[in-house]
Design an enzyme around this catalytic site. Structure first.
Site, PDB file in Angstrom:
ATOM      1  N   ARG A  41     -27.721  46.401  -6.561  1.00 45.03           N
ATOM      2  CA  ARG A  41     -26.565  45.558  -6.266  1.00 45.03           C
ATOM      3  C   ARG A  41     -27.059  44.202  -5.779  1.00 45.03           C
ATOM      4  NH1 ARG A  41     -22.142  47.780  -2.129  1.00 45.03           N
ATOM      5  NH2 ARG A  41     -23.680  47.187  -0.569  1.00 45.03           N
ATOM      6  N   SER A 110     -15.427  52.660  -9.091  1.00 44.52           N
ATOM      7  CA  SER A 110     -14.932  52.750  -7.722  1.00 44.52           C
ATOM      8  C   SER A 110     -13.451  53.114  -7.706  1.00 44.52           C
ATOM      9  CB  SER A 110     -15.116  51.411  -6.991  1.00 44.52           C
ATOM     10  OG  SER A 110     -16.482  51.117  -6.806  1.00 44.52           O
ATOM     11  N   LYS A 139     -19.443  46.631   3.517  1.00 42.44           N
ATOM     12  CA  LYS A 139     -18.493  46.120   2.538  1.00 42.44           C
ATOM     13  C   LYS A 139     -17.138  46.001   3.222  1.00 42.44           C
ATOM     14  CE  LYS A 139     -17.282  46.929  -2.339  1.00 42.44           C
ATOM     15  NZ  LYS A 139     -17.599  45.578  -2.780  1.00 42.44           N
TER      16      LYS A 139
END
Length: 219
Positions: A41, A110, A139
């Site tokens: 990521r 997700s 996050k």
């Protein structure tokens, strides 16, 4: 590559969380400790640098037969010949990603709310990521946490393997599996640990014991 990967311990990378240590060393130590899949990521790298990092990481992970997943970027996944891609609700639609990647690639999605879980039933995903399970500082741009009762609901509604991410650590990883998770995804619990290898080994043991626990309890 198996499009139904081992999801028990899924590492999501974050270079800042590595606390100044070599990124590739942290990932390799984590894999030696038991990580079964790695998601690269990168939100701030240029495309060229992202591809270079992905290629190097793919070469490292191939040695251990661990799949490399690219977050968001189907173009980077294709350029690096990664094993798959993870897409969020605001990223490329699943159907388009599947068409571009072709058969035999891992695609995860997700799920931040109940409607995401229900919609995903129409697609042949490799896994669904219930996110975030608990509050997490990693996050902050997500819906409210699912918590364990939400995870139980998702397990009842979904035919897909479920990975949970968000606030996972050794104290709650077992509960997540016992409440419906196929595996757990972590960032700082491994990347920021004094020993990424030992942190991964501890989490992997907890997950595997929790998977086996219902069977041993009823035997």
């Amino acid at each position: 590559m198996n499009i139904n990967p081992n999801l028990e311990l899924y590492l999501v990378t974050d270079e800042a969380a590595c606390l100044g240590r070599d990124f590739f060393w942290v990932v390799e130590e984590a894999v030696k400790g038991g990580v079964t899949m790695v998601q690269l990521r990168e939100k701030s790298l240029s495309t060229r640098t992202f591809i270079d990092r992905a290629r190097r990481l793919k070469s490292l992970l191939e040695t251990y037969n661990v799949p490399l997943i690219i977050n968001d970027r189907v173009d980077v996944a294709l350029a690096a010949d990664a094993d798959g891609v993870h897409i969020g609700q605001s990223d490329m639609p699943f159907q388009m990603a599947h068409r571009l990647l072709g058969e035999g690639k891992i695609i995860g999605l997700s799920a931040e709310k109940q409607s995401d879980v229900l919609e995903a039933e129409h697609w042949n995903l490799s896994y669904l990521a219930v996110s975030p399970l608990f509050n997490t500082p990693t996050k902050t741009d997500t819906e409210k946490p699912w918590e364990l009762d939400g995870l139980q609901w998702a397990r009842q509604q979904s035919r897909h393997p479920l990975v949970v991410i968000g606030g996972l650590h050794p104290g709650n990883a077992g509960e997540a599996v016992l409440n419906g998770a196929t595996g757990i995804a972590v960032v700082s619990a491994i990347c920021s640990a004094p020993s990424p290898r030992e942190a991964a080994r501890e989490l992997k043991t907890i997950v595997q014991e929790s998977i086996l626990w219902p069977a041993t309890k009823n035997s």
